[in-house]
Design a protein around this motif. Structure first.
Motif, PDB file in Angstrom:
ATOM      1  N   GLU A 209       0.830  -1.213   0.000  1.00 42.87           N
ATOM      2  CA  GLU A 209       0.000   0.000   0.000  1.00 42.87           C
ATOM      3  C   GLU A 209       0.862   1.259   0.000  1.00 42.87           C
ATOM      4  O   GLU A 209       0.357   2.351  -0.273  1.00 42.87           O
ATOM      5  CB  GLU A 209      -0.933  -0.024   1.225  1.00 42.87           C
TER       6      GLU A 209
ATOM      7  N   GLU B 205      -3.939  -6.682   0.006  1.00 46.98           N
ATOM      8  CA  GLU B 205      -4.561  -5.488   0.558  1.00 46.98           C
ATOM      9  C   GLU B 205      -5.775  -5.095  -0.291  1.00 46.98           C
ATOM     10  O   GLU B 205      -5.778  -5.273  -1.511  1.00 46.98           O
ATOM     11  CB  GLU B 205      -3.561  -4.331   0.542  1.00 46.98           C
TER      12      GLU B 205
ATOM     13  N   GLU C  72      -7.305  -2.693  -2.239  1.00 47.47           N
ATOM     14  CA  GLU C  72      -6.975  -1.436  -2.892  1.00 47.47           C
ATOM     15  C   GLU C  72      -7.461  -1.511  -4.334  1.00 47.47           C
ATOM     16  O   GLU C  72      -7.267  -2.521  -5.013  1.00 47.47           O
ATOM     17  CB  GLU C  72      -5.461  -1.196  -2.859  1.00 47.47           C
ATOM     18  N   THR C  73      -8.099  -0.482  -4.808  1.00 45.62           N
ATOM     19  CA  THR C  73      -8.610  -0.484  -6.174  1.00 45.62           C
ATOM     20  C   THR C  73      -7.661   0.264  -7.088  1.00 45.62           C
ATOM     21  O   THR C  73      -6.919   1.134  -6.660  1.00 45.62           O
ATOM     22  CB  THR C  73     -10.001   0.177  -6.237  1.00 45.62           C
TER      23      THR C  73
END
Length: 353
Positions: free
Chosen positions: A143, A230, A232-233
């Motif tokens: 991230e 994670e 996350e887009t």
């Protein structure tokens, strides 16, 4: 659980501490070790990597190689372009060409490494840092990852065969990354083919422990082992309607026109970024990207090496590095006022055509 403090790190034989190495059970650990420069790759770093990676390729004790970077800021900020600029301004352009030849030899070795090559791509991963990581067989982002090919900002072009995955990215997402030079996150790195799995930045020791048990695990197996990816887009995926519409074709001036006229505010922002880059760099980068779509990694690296001397001789490179990294006034004075002013013949001449 074993940690890095228990390892004995040392430079490659006959080389300095710009890169340090350790044997960690079946793993050959590689650490880029210039944290004050965010581990930028100078010539000494490149020569050390080439030496040690070749040795470990033939060392039966080493089942897999794991790359990371010293310090908290990231894996690698790219090549040491300030040193290249100084050599060029001093009339020693061949030093820059020799550097690129050695750097690309490392990238080619990573891409064709005979053992698993695991890259921990946490934090900043830019330019030359992409070359030593994104061509590996197991590429882990987090991230915190900020990945970029920012060369058009300094009057250069996206090299280290970064155009190989970008030319194959979905739609025109790779074109956006190449022409803006803007950083993208871990999920976007997955989308454009420069990473394999997104994991939390806190699980590095768990990843290493899993690799000690089984050095042949792929990225998805490792991600599942340490708790999954994670959430996350991908920003690029969400922006594809205007990206795919605006970036098509081979004319950078037409691409800029579409971006400026599009209704999406993000398209206008992209146009502003590209307009601030070296027009020569943008024009050549677009042509190189389109050609890379038909090339293997070694062929893209060969194209990169052909283009290097062209950029070493072009005033935008020295000026771009000055504005961005030396004087840091962020006010480069490019040779051309806009991409529309870059002659098509000059672009083709850069490729010897």
């Amino acid at each position: 659980m074993r940690d890095d403090a228990s390892l004995t790190w040392h430079p490659a034989e006959g080389h300095g501490e710009e890169v340090v190495y350790a044997v960690d059970g079946p793993l050959g650990r590689v650490r880029l070790n210039r944290p004050r420069a965010i581990n930028a790759l100078d010539r000494a770093s490149v020569d050390s990597l080439l030496h040690q990676l070749r040795r470990w390729a033939d060392d039966d004790r080493i089942a897999a190689v794991v790359l990371d970077g010293a310090g908290e800021r990231g894996l690698c900020a790219g090549g040491d372009v300030r040193a290249l600029r100084e050599a060029i301004l001093a009339g020693r352009s061949q030093e820059a060409v020799d550097y690129w030849e050695a750097e690309y030899a490392v990238d080619a070795l990573v891409a064709d490494y005979p053992k698993p090559y695991v890259a921990w791509m946490d934090g900043i991963v830019m330019g030359g840092g992409v070359g030593v990581s994104a061509h590996g067989s197991v590429r882990l982002v987090t991230e915190r990852t900020q990945l970029a090919m920012p060369e058009v900002i300094i009057g250069f072009f996206p090299d280290v065969a970064g155009l190989h995955p970008l030319s194959r990215a979905p739609g025109e997402t790779g074109t956006h990354v190449a022409l803006t030079g803007a950083p993208v996150g871990g999920a976007d790195a997955l989308l454009v083919g420069m990473a394999d799995a997104l994991v939390p930045s806190t699980v590095k020791e768990q990843v290493l422990a899993a690799l000690r048990e089984d050095p042949t695990q792929d990225a998805r197996s490792l991600a599942a082992r340490v708790g999954g990816e994670e959430a996350e887009t991908s920003w690029l995926e969400h922006q594809r309607p205007w990206i795919d519409e605006c970036y098509r074709g081979d004319d950078p001036a037409e691409i800029l026109r579409r971006l400026r006229e599009h209704t999406a505010p993000q398209a206008h922002q992209a146009a502003e970024l590209i307009s601030a880059r070296s027009p020569h760099s943008v024009a050549v980068a677009l042509e190189a990207l389109r050609r890379a779509a038909r090339m293997s990694i070694p062929e893209v690296l060969a194209q990169d090496l052909r283009l290097g001397p062209v950029f070493a001789a072009h005033p935008d490179f020295a000026e771009g590095v000055r504005a961005q990294l030396v004087d840091k006034d962020r006010q480069p004075r490019w040779q051309h006022a806009s991409v529309a002013d870059v002659p098509r013949a000059a672009v083709l001449a850069a490729f010897g055509t």
